[in-house]
Design an enzyme around this catalytic site. Structure first.
Site, PDB file in Angstrom:
ATOM      1  N   GLY A  74     -75.232  25.955  42.782  1.00 25.23           N
ATOM      2  CA  GLY A  74     -74.259  24.885  42.971  1.00 25.23           C
ATOM      3  C   GLY A  74     -72.875  25.362  43.336  1.00 25.23           C
ATOM      4  O   GLY A  74     -72.191  24.748  44.163  1.00 25.23           O
ATOM      5  N   ASN A 153     -71.692  15.559  34.710  1.00 25.03           N
ATOM      6  CA  ASN A 153     -72.532  16.460  33.928  1.00 25.03           C
ATOM      7  C   ASN A 153     -72.396  16.259  32.427  1.00 25.03           C
ATOM      8  O   ASN A 153     -73.295  16.591  31.666  1.00 25.03           O
ATOM      9  CB  ASN A 153     -72.227  17.918  34.283  1.00 25.03           C
ATOM     10  CG  ASN A 153     -70.750  18.223  34.301  1.00 25.03           C
ATOM     11  OD1 ASN A 153     -70.014  17.675  35.117  1.00 25.03           O
ATOM     12  ND2 ASN A 153     -70.294  19.086  33.416  1.00 25.03           N
ATOM     13  N   GLY A 202     -81.204  24.625  41.544  1.00 21.69           N
ATOM     14  CA  GLY A 202     -82.539  24.894  41.037  1.00 21.69           C
ATOM     15  C   GLY A 202     -82.678  24.822  39.539  1.00 21.69           C
ATOM     16  O   GLY A 202     -83.616  24.211  39.021  1.00 21.69           O
ATOM     17  N   HIS A 203     -81.763  25.439  38.805  1.00 19.19           N
ATOM     18  CA  HIS A 203     -81.984  25.552  37.364  1.00 19.19           C
ATOM     19  C   HIS A 203     -81.731  24.250  36.613  1.00 19.19           C
ATOM     20  O   HIS A 203     -81.984  24.164  35.415  1.00 19.19           O
ATOM     21  CB  HIS A 203     -81.151  26.701  36.774  1.00 19.19           C
ATOM     22  CG  HIS A 203     -79.702  26.413  36.591  1.00 19.19           C
ATOM     23  ND1 HIS A 203     -79.173  26.015  35.387  1.00 19.19           N
ATOM     24  CD2 HIS A 203     -78.662  26.496  37.447  1.00 19.19           C
ATOM     25  CE1 HIS A 203     -77.865  25.870  35.502  1.00 19.19           C
ATOM     26  NE2 HIS A 203     -77.532  26.144  36.741  1.00 19.19           N
ATOM     27  N   CYS A 325     -63.594  26.179  23.504  1.00 11.61           N
ATOM     28  CA  CYS A 325     -63.070  26.953  22.380  1.00 11.61           C
ATOM     29  C   CYS A 325     -62.162  28.066  22.905  1.00 11.61           C
ATOM     30  O   CYS A 325     -62.458  28.695  23.926  1.00 11.61           O
ATOM     31  CB  CYS A 325     -64.217  27.570  21.581  1.00 11.61           C
ATOM     32  SG  CYS A 325     -65.293  26.338  20.803  1.00 11.61           S
TER      33      CYS A 325
END
Length: 378
Positions: A74, A153, A202-203, A325
């Protein structure tokens, strides 16, 4: 379910590789090792596999195979779409994007701004959705590109890409959408969306990490941002990663079958999880509650506690928060702050994202673990 093998509810971060994908890739990691640019039988076999994979990717998004470029994922696809459009349309120096984009879109737009381009950062409403009327007002004769994610997302909220694209076409503007989270979860068709460029990863759909694609509509002005050989229409030079392209193709084929069976089961599981949590946790909030969302994504805000504390107290569940964080503590998600959520409330957020293999029993177990954790830390 155990701390060593927690229930995996973080499919928006990454997905397990489907066994069928692994099986399809293995021959191209072993015997079919040829370079697809070579003219001998080894190369021709690799090229055939590459083009077969390209056709499978294209079929999932309603594109022509020749319009699909293989990339490393991406980030590369978004950079090529944004920076490549800027290089090819230098007569226009205005970009339209949103305040909730992934860093792989936001940072290339930042870079254009540093180079003197004008960037309009569209706000979102309380549901986390860009307003079409804001985009309409921002478009002008200098606009070269609109880059708007298909779904967020974190919250899973779907964005009005087709409506904005229709407006942009009247101004001769190139339209890109980052559909990394959407492809494979909801139907995505490039013609229906009216986009010129589309990113898929893909992932996020059960292929390996390190492979993705960029859809480039024929005739779209785009210039390569890396220089090399003539692979991938000279827009993404370099020897193609044939095994991973094969894996992506099979993953897209499998995703198409899942979509053909419908999404009702995934929505039902998401709503089952929300109901169990809501009934037991007074004041629990749902981000984008009134907006159309990805069927697998539930983004909740636990009252009076930090989401990170809830997850720490529920090691049986693997999920994500939207906070970052750092040495001074935690910073709330910029997406939630853009939606008007206060800092402390936003720090209570947890994203729970299901996969196609998530079961009702697992949903119930995860809900019980999160409820116990909230009561423990609250």
């Amino acid at each position: 379910m155990s701390p060593e093998h927690p229930l995996y509810l973080d499919h928006n971060a990454t997905t397990p590789v489907d066994p069928e994908v692994v099986d399809a890739m293995l021959p191209y990691l072993r015997e079919h090792f040829g370079n697809p640019s070579s003219g001998h039988p080894y190369g021709r076999r690799a090229l055939e596999a590459l083009e077969e994979a390209r056709a499978k990717v294209a079929a999932l998004i309603g594109a022509k195979p020749s319009e699909v470029l293989f990339t490393s994922g991406g980030t590369e696809s978004n950079n090529l779409a944004i920076r490549g459009t800027a290089e090819s349309r230098a007569e226009r120096r205005h970009v339209l994007t949103s305040v909730i984009e992934h860093p792989a879109t936001r940072l290339p737009c930042d870079a254009l701004e540093w180079r003197g381009w004008r960037v309009t950062w569209l706000p979102v409403d309380a549901q986390g959705r860009v307003r079409v009327e804001d985009a309409a007002r921002a478009l002008d004769p200098e606009t070269a590109l609109v880059s708007l994610m298909h779904s967020n997302n974190e919250t899973g909220v779907l964005q009005p890409v087709s409506e904005v694209a229709a407006l942009a076409r009247r101004h001769g503007v190139t339209v890109h959408t980052d559909a990394a989270q959407s492809v494979g979860k909801v139907p995505v068709d490039v013609t229906a969306l009216g986009v010129d460029l589309l990113t898929l990863v893909g992932h996020k759909l059960r292929a390996p990490k390190g492979v993705g694609a960029l859809y480039v509509r024929r005739g779209t002005p785009l210039r390569a941002v890396t220089l090399g050989g003539g692979q991938e229409r000279s827009l993404r030079p370099g020897t193609q990663n044939v095994p991973y392209a094969v894996g992506l193709g099979v993953a897209c084929e499998l995703a198409g079958r899942r979509l053909a069976r419908g999404l009702a089961e995934q929505v039902a599981l998401r709503e089952r999880l929300w109901t169990r949590l809501r009934v037991s946790i007074p004041g629990l909030a749902l981000s984008g509650e009134d907006a159309e969302r990805l069927p697998n994504t539930l983004h909740v805000r636990f009252p009076g506690v930090r989401g990170s504390a809830v997850l720490d107290a529920a090691p049986e569940v693997a999920a994500s928060t939207g906070s970052a964080c750092h040495e001074g503590g935690e910073t709330a998600s910029s997406v939630l702050r853009a939606m008007g959520v206060g800092e402390q409330e936003a720090l209570g957020s947890v994203r729970l994202s299901l996969g196609p293999e998530t079961s009702a029993e697992e949903v119930d177990q995860a809900a019980d673990a999160l409820i116990r954790a909230w009561r423990r830390v609250g």
